[in-house]
Design an enzyme around this catalytic site. Structure first.
Site, PDB file in Angstrom:
ATOM      1  N   ASP A   1     -61.902  16.517  31.112  1.00  0.00           N
ATOM      2  CA  ASP A   1     -61.568  15.138  30.879  1.00  0.00           C
ATOM      3  C   ASP A   1     -61.098  15.562  29.590  1.00  0.00           C
ATOM      4  O   ASP A   1     -61.557  16.412  28.594  1.00  0.00           O
ATOM      5  CB  ASP A   1     -62.154  14.070  31.726  1.00  0.00           C
ATOM      6  CG  ASP A   1     -61.393  12.666  30.940  1.00  0.00           C
ATOM      7  OD1 ASP A   1     -59.990  12.582  31.138  1.00  0.00           O
ATOM      8  OD2 ASP A   1     -62.361  12.136  30.467  1.00  0.00           O
TER       9      ASP A   1
ATOM     10  N   ASP B   1     -60.590  11.339  27.673  1.00  0.00           N
ATOM     11  CA  ASP B   1     -61.024  10.644  26.866  1.00  0.00           C
ATOM     12  C   ASP B   1     -62.349  10.487  27.996  1.00  0.00           C
ATOM     13  O   ASP B   1     -62.407  10.076  28.756  1.00  0.00           O
ATOM     14  CB  ASP B   1     -60.066   8.798  27.539  1.00  0.00           C
ATOM     15  CG  ASP B   1     -58.590   8.630  26.986  1.00  0.00           C
ATOM     16  OD1 ASP B   1     -59.031   8.751  25.786  1.00  0.00           O
ATOM     17  OD2 ASP B   1     -58.136   8.332  27.722  1.00  0.00           O
TER      18      ASP B   1
HETATM   19 MG   LIG Z   1     -62.322   9.609  30.705  1.00  0.00          MG
END
Ligand SMILES: [Mg+2]
Length: 165
Positions: free
Chosen positions: A7, A9
């Protein structure tokens, strides 16, 4: 060989205490820190570059699965941090990560058993676990300790001498 999927963020970077879709580009480097137009400091977690290099050195594949609402901003940040070249696939758009994984697996032709996924949100980890893919919850940014169990070379190094041969 494994495929490592990350991922963005709060896994790869911290966009100044928020998600990258809440930042204000254009970005610029100021005294070694990447800042947006509101002087928000966006940073990679400290071990990320080393982790990506090590994975490549071991011959693994690396992909991004991000459901950010701001794919253009995310791509700008990958470029600004000079990490874009590490990734074999980039699936960056809103929606369920099941779609992201479906496309990544088709594109890179990797079986579920050979994939490990890292994300800071439990709902994403839960979604991907539900299709039988090893998924790791990241609580404070990506670290070597989280990735280490999946590094073949490190595992071999950690074996006692007698068992290594
Ligand atoms: Mg995230």
């Amino acid at each position: 060989m494994k495929l490592f999927v990350f991922d963005l963020d709060f896994t790869i970077w911290n966009a100044g205490g928020t998600w990258c879709d809440s930042t204000h580009p254009p970005f610029a480097w100021k005294e070694g820190k990447l800042k947006d137009q509101e002087n928000r400091w966006i940073y990679l977690y400290p071990e990320v570059k080393e982790i990506l290099s090590e994975l490549k050195a071991e011959g693994h594949m690396i992909a991004i699965a991000s459901r950010t609402n701001a794919p253009t901003i995310a791509k700008q940040l990958l470029h600004m941090f000079e990490i874009d070249h590490f990734f074999d696939a980039r699936e960056i758009y809103p929606g369920s990560k099941l779609t992201h994984f479906d496309r990544i697996m088709k594109e890179l032709k990797v079986a579920k058993n050979d994939i490990v996924f890292f994300d800071d949100e439990y709902r994403n980890v839960e979604d991907i676990r539900s299709i039988g893919i090893e998924s790791v919850l990241v609580t404070n940014g990506l670290t070597k300790d989280l990735v280490k169990p999946y590094l073949t070379r490190t595992i071999a190094r950690d074996l006692p001498q007698s068992e290594a041969c």
